[in-house]
Design a protein around this motif. Structure first.
Motif, PDB file in Angstrom:
ATOM      1  N   SER A  13       0.828  -1.203   0.000  1.00 10.82           N
ATOM      2  CA  SER A  13       0.000   0.000   0.000  1.00 10.82           C
ATOM      3  C   SER A  13       0.862   1.252   0.000  1.00 10.82           C
ATOM      4  N   VAL A  14       1.925   1.252   0.755  1.00  8.42           N
ATOM      5  CA  VAL A  14       2.823   2.407   0.807  1.00  8.42           C
ATOM      6  C   VAL A  14       3.481   2.622  -0.544  1.00  8.42           C
ATOM      7  N   ALA A  15       3.892   1.541  -1.193  1.00 11.16           N
ATOM      8  CA  ALA A  15       4.556   1.669  -2.477  1.00 11.16           C
ATOM      9  C   ALA A  15       3.619   2.252  -3.526  1.00 11.16           C
ATOM     10  N   VAL A  16       2.384   1.812  -3.551  1.00 15.16           N
ATOM     11  CA  VAL A  16       1.425   2.339  -4.518  1.00 15.16           C
ATOM     12  C   VAL A  16       1.155   3.814  -4.252  1.00 15.16           C
ATOM     13  N   ALA A  17       0.995   4.180  -3.011  1.00 19.71           N
ATOM     14  CA  ALA A  17       0.728   5.572  -2.674  1.00 19.71           C
ATOM     15  C   ALA A  17       1.870   6.470  -3.115  1.00 19.71           C
ATOM     16  N   ALA A  18       3.084   5.974  -3.025  1.00 17.60           N
ATOM     17  CA  ALA A  18       4.239   6.777  -3.392  1.00 17.60           C
ATOM     18  C   ALA A  18       4.300   7.025  -4.889  1.00 17.60           C
ATOM     19  N   LEU A  19       3.682   6.149  -5.671  1.00 13.53           N
ATOM     20  CA  LEU A  19       3.723   6.283  -7.126  1.00 13.53           C
ATOM     21  C   LEU A  19       2.637   7.202  -7.659  1.00 13.53           C
ATOM     22  N   ILE A  20       1.632   7.481  -6.862  1.00 14.62           N
ATOM     23  CA  ILE A  20       0.508   8.299  -7.326  1.00 14.62           C
ATOM     24  C   ILE A  20       0.636   9.700  -6.743  1.00 14.62           C
ATOM     25  N   PRO A  21       0.766  10.721  -7.581  1.00 15.18           N
ATOM     26  CA  PRO A  21       0.881  12.087  -7.067  1.00 15.18           C
ATOM     27  C   PRO A  21      -0.357  12.481  -6.283  1.00 15.18           C
ATOM     28  N   ALA A  22      -0.191  13.296  -5.292  1.00 12.38           N
ATOM     29  CA  ALA A  22      -1.312  13.750  -4.491  1.00 12.38           C
ATOM     30  C   ALA A  22      -2.301  14.509  -5.367  1.00 12.38           C
ATOM     31  N   THR A  23      -3.563  14.247  -5.202  1.00 10.65           N
ATOM     32  CA  THR A  23      -4.597  14.936  -5.974  1.00 10.65           C
ATOM     33  C   THR A  23      -4.564  16.424  -5.648  1.00 10.65           C
ATOM     34  N   GLY A  24      -4.591  17.236  -6.693  1.00 12.78           N
ATOM     35  CA  GLY A  24      -4.581  18.668  -6.476  1.00 12.78           C
ATOM     36  C   GLY A  24      -3.191  19.252  -6.427  1.00 12.78           C
ATOM     37  N   SER A  25      -2.189  18.428  -6.439  1.00 17.03           N
ATOM     38  CA  SER A  25      -0.829  18.946  -6.454  1.00 17.03           C
ATOM     39  C   SER A  25      -0.523  19.590  -7.794  1.00 17.03           C
ATOM     40  N   ALA A  26       0.128  20.732  -7.776  1.00 16.42           N
ATOM     41  CA  ALA A  26       0.474  21.426  -9.003  1.00 16.42           C
ATOM     42  C   ALA A  26       1.852  21.027  -9.498  1.00 16.42           C
ATOM     43  N   ALA A  27       2.535  20.181  -8.755  1.00 12.07           N
ATOM     44  CA  ALA A  27       3.897  19.828  -9.142  1.00 12.07           C
ATOM     45  C   ALA A  27       3.898  19.011 -10.425  1.00 12.07           C
ATOM     46  N   PRO A  28       4.697  19.394 -11.401  1.00  9.02           N
ATOM     47  CA  PRO A  28       4.787  18.601 -12.625  1.00  9.02           C
ATOM     48  C   PRO A  28       5.460  17.270 -12.348  1.00  9.02           C
ATOM     49  N   PRO A  29       5.262  16.307 -13.224  1.00  9.99           N
ATOM     50  CA  PRO A  29       5.882  15.002 -13.010  1.00  9.99           C
ATOM     51  C   PRO A  29       7.390  15.058 -13.198  1.00  9.99           C
ATOM     52  N   VAL A  30       8.076  14.159 -12.539  1.00  7.31           N
ATOM     53  CA  VAL A  30       9.510  14.003 -12.782  1.00  7.31           C
ATOM     54  C   VAL A  30       9.681  13.252 -14.093  1.00  7.31           C
ATOM     55  N   GLY A  31      10.426  13.846 -15.009  1.00  8.38           N
ATOM     56  CA  GLY A  31      10.609  13.214 -16.304  1.00  8.38           C
ATOM     57  C   GLY A  31      12.055  13.283 -16.739  1.00  8.38           C
ATOM     58  N   HIS A  32      12.233  13.510 -18.012  1.00  6.82           N
ATOM     59  CA  HIS A  32      13.568  13.514 -18.593  1.00  6.82           C
ATOM     60  C   HIS A  32      13.886  14.911 -19.127  1.00  6.82           C
ATOM     61  N   CYS A  33      15.132  15.097 -19.499  1.00  4.83           N
ATOM     62  CA  CYS A  33      15.520  16.300 -20.216  1.00  4.83           C
ATOM     63  C   CYS A  33      15.278  16.074 -21.711  1.00  4.83           C
ATOM     64  N   PRO A  34      14.626  17.018 -22.386  1.00  8.94           N
ATOM     65  CA  PRO A  34      14.442  16.857 -23.833  1.00  8.94           C
ATOM     66  C   PRO A  34      15.775  16.949 -24.558  1.00  8.94           C
ATOM     67  N   LYS A  35      15.783  16.500 -25.794  1.00  7.79           N
ATOM     68  CA  LYS A  35      17.036  16.461 -26.551  1.00  7.79           C
ATOM     69  C   LYS A  35      17.670  17.838 -26.698  1.00  7.79           C
ATOM     70  N   SER A  36      16.842  18.872 -26.763  1.00  4.82           N
ATOM     71  CA  SER A  36      17.383  20.222 -26.930  1.00  4.82           C
ATOM     72  C   SER A  36      18.003  20.767 -25.639  1.00  4.82           C
ATOM     73  N   PHE A  37      17.745  20.096 -24.522  1.00  6.64           N
ATOM     74  CA  PHE A  37      18.354  20.465 -23.242  1.00  6.64           C
ATOM     75  C   PHE A  37      19.114  19.250 -22.715  1.00  6.64           C
ATOM     76  N   PRO A  38      20.251  18.939 -23.299  1.00  9.91           N
ATOM     77  CA  PRO A  38      20.875  17.634 -23.067  1.00  9.91           C
ATOM     78  C   PRO A  38      21.641  17.510 -21.753  1.00  9.91           C
ATOM     79  N   THR A  39      21.928  18.612 -21.101  1.00 13.22           N
ATOM     80  CA  THR A  39      22.796  18.553 -19.930  1.00 13.22           C
ATOM     81  C   THR A  39      21.990  18.589 -18.651  1.00 13.22           C
ATOM     82  N   GLN A  40      22.176  17.601 -17.805  1.00 12.63           N
ATOM     83  CA  GLN A  40      21.499  17.580 -16.517  1.00 12.63           C
ATOM     84  C   GLN A  40      22.352  18.285 -15.475  1.00 12.63           C
ATOM     85  N   ILE A  41      21.699  19.085 -14.658  1.00 15.77           N
ATOM     86  CA  ILE A  41      22.376  19.759 -13.551  1.00 15.77           C
ATOM     87  C   ILE A  41      21.710  19.325 -12.263  1.00 15.77           C
ATOM     88  N   THR A  42      22.508  18.890 -11.301  1.00 16.05           N
ATOM     89  CA  THR A  42      21.948  18.497 -10.004  1.00 16.05           C
ATOM     90  C   THR A  42      21.925  19.701  -9.075  1.00 16.05           C
TER      91      THR A  42
END
Ligand SMILES: [Ca+2]
Length: 88
Positions: A13-42
Motif C-alpha cells: 500500500s505504501v509503495a502504490v501511494a508513493a507512485l501516485i501524485p497527491a490529488t490537487g498537487s500542481a507539481a509537474p511530473p519528474v521526467g527527462h531532459c528533452p534532446k534540446s536540453f541535453p545537460t542535466q544539472i543536479t
C-alpha cells in the motif's frame, strides 16, 4: 493454513501511494531532459556554481535535476525542469 502476512499488505500500500501524485498537487511530473536540453544539472552542482536560487525556481517537480541548453557562443544557457517524456 495459508494466509497473507499483514506486513506485506502494508508495504504494498505504501509503495502504490508513493507512485501516485497527491490529488490537487500542481507539481509537474519528474521526467527527462528533452534532446534540446541535453545537460542535466543536479542541485549540488547548482549550489557549487552559485545558482542554487535559480535551480530552486526552475525545479518545479522537486527532484534533484534540471536541464541545461548551453548557449553556443557564450557562457551560460537556458534551463528548464526535467518534465519531458522519454522520447521528446
Ligand atoms: Ca526537476
Amino acid at each position: 493454513m495459508h494466509h497473507r502476512s499483514p506486513k506485506v499488505v502494508v508495504a504494498l500500500s505504501v509503495a502504490v501511494a508513493a507512485l501516485i501524485p497527491a490529488t490537487g498537487s500542481a507539481a509537474p511530473p519528474v521526467g527527462h531532459c528533452p534532446k534540446s536540453f541535453p545537460t542535466q544539472i543536479t542541485s549540488a552542482e547548482a549550489e557549487a556554481a552559485g545558482v542554487a536560487a535559480l535551480f530552486a525556481a526552475v525545479n518545479k517537480n522537486g527532484d534533484d535535476i534540471i536541464c541545461l541548453m548551453p548557449y553556443p557562443k557564450k557562457p551560460g544557457g537556458n534551463v528548464i525542469d526535467n518534465t519531458a517524456g522519454p522520447h521528446s
